[in-house]
Design an enzyme around this catalytic site. Structure first.
Site, short mmCIF file in Angstrom:
data_model
loop_
_atom_site.label_atom_id
_atom_site.label_comp_id
_atom_site.label_asym_id
_atom_site.label_seq_id
_atom_site.Cartn_x
_atom_site.Cartn_y
_atom_site.Cartn_z
N ASP A 76 56.27 37.86 48.60
CA ASP A 76 54.89 38.32 48.47
C ASP A 76 53.96 37.58 49.43
OD1 ASP A 76 55.68 40.10 46.59
OD2 ASP A 76 54.83 39.04 44.87
N ASN A 103 44.57 39.27 47.22
CA ASN A 103 44.92 38.75 45.91
C ASN A 103 43.71 38.18 45.18
OD1 ASN A 103 47.59 39.37 45.63
ND2 ASN A 103 48.34 37.27 45.75
N ARG A 148 30.60 24.14 34.09
CA ARG A 148 31.14 22.98 34.79
C ARG A 148 32.65 23.12 34.71
NH1 ARG A 148 29.40 17.33 33.02
NH2 ARG A 148 30.31 16.82 35.04
N ALA A 162 49.27 36.37 40.18
CA ALA A 162 49.43 35.22 41.07
C ALA A 162 48.70 34.01 40.49
CB ALA A 162 48.93 35.58 42.46
N LEU A 195 47.01 34.21 37.04
CA LEU A 195 47.95 34.16 35.91
C LEU A 195 48.30 32.72 35.56
CD1 LEU A 195 49.80 35.70 33.91
CD2 LEU A 195 51.55 35.72 35.70
#
Length: 281
Positions: A59, A128, A156, A170, A173
């Protein structure tokens, strides 16, 4: 008859991909399919009239190729040599069958949304995700998130991730964000290690206008917008905000005709069935 007659074959790690590359070239030559092999010492803009970009790798290779060749306005296809393979999913062990089927038009076409990030008068495209982060991950920053001119929160945190559905499998997750089905036109907004137990990822329509304002960072510490993990944009002290919207340019990805996104999730993310569901009774 092949639907895709002129291919650009892209390989970034020729040592790792040598076996698959050799087989791909043999298949294309045996079927008289016109193809060029990308040479990274050459200008990526020299290629034109390409019907398909074929990427051999994982990927990460697909993302790199997408950035280099998005100007070609053609679909992309990936031969997976990586560990996960959500974007590059042709089986390297079954290339003779799967590759010719896809080139013949027996495939699925997935239109993937991309992000447009505007900062300091410049526009950047993320396939992405984009990440707001300091140069030291253990130092908190303070930022403000606004969507369609409505204040969502002030946080914060170590940073912020805004991802596409493609990027939802990616970095987002890994940071605790949800997986979005490719059919969902939405973005995921995930705060990185926020200083708040109530903080949760947000799913917003991809039509949203997202604005982020950096309100405080530790002294003498640089902050960055990071595009797809490989492009850093330094945030200047006098320009502390940026905007994110859906890009006008989608990314077309081809899959084999039997492609199933959720099967990929089961296989690649080690989702499992219960013993009862595996039982033949």
């Amino acid at each position: 008859m092949f639907n895709y007659k002129k291919l650009l074959v892209v390989v970034f790690d020729k040592n790792k991909s040598n076996k698959a590359l050799k087989e791909v070239k043999e298949i294309l030559s045996a079927n008289n399919i016109d193809h060029n092999l990308y040479d990274d010492s050459e200008d990526a803009n020299q290629y034109d009239h390409i019907d398909l970009v074929l990427v051999i790798g994982g990927d990460g290779s697909m993302l790199s190729a997408a950035k280099l060749f998005s100007h070609l306005n053609c679909p992309f296809l990936g031969v997976n040599l990586g560990k996960v393979g959500f974007m590059a999913d042709l089986d390297s062990e079954n290339l003779k069958v799967e590759l010719l089927e896809v080139l013949s038009g027996k495939n699925l076409v997935e239109e993937k949304e991309t992000l447009s990030c505007t900062y300091n008068g410049q526009e950047y495209t993320a396939f992405n995700e984009l990440v707001l982060h300091t140069q030291k991950s253990y130092k908190l920053m303070q930022f403000e998130l606004t969507i369609d001119e409505n204040l969502i929160y002030r946080k914060r945190a170590d940073g912020l991730i805004i991802s596409t559905s493609n990027g939802s499998t990616a970095y987002s997750l890994s940071a605790g964000g949800p997986i979005l089905s490719p059919e969902v036109d939405a973005f995921v907004i995930t705060a990185l290690n926020p200083l708040s137990l109530s903080a949760r990822p947000l799913i917003v329509p991809s039509s949203s206008n997202i604005a982020v304002k950096l309100t405080k960072t530790p002294k003498d510490l640089k902050s960055f917008i990071i595009i797809d993990g490989n492009q850093e944009i330094k945030i200047e002290k006098d320009v502390n905000n940026f905007q994110v919207t859906k890009s006008n340019h989608n990314f077309r990805l081809l899959h084999p005709k039997n492609h199933d996104f959720f099967k990929t999730c089961r296989d690649k993310l080690n989702w499992s069935l219960s013993k009862d569901e595996n039982s033949s009774n």
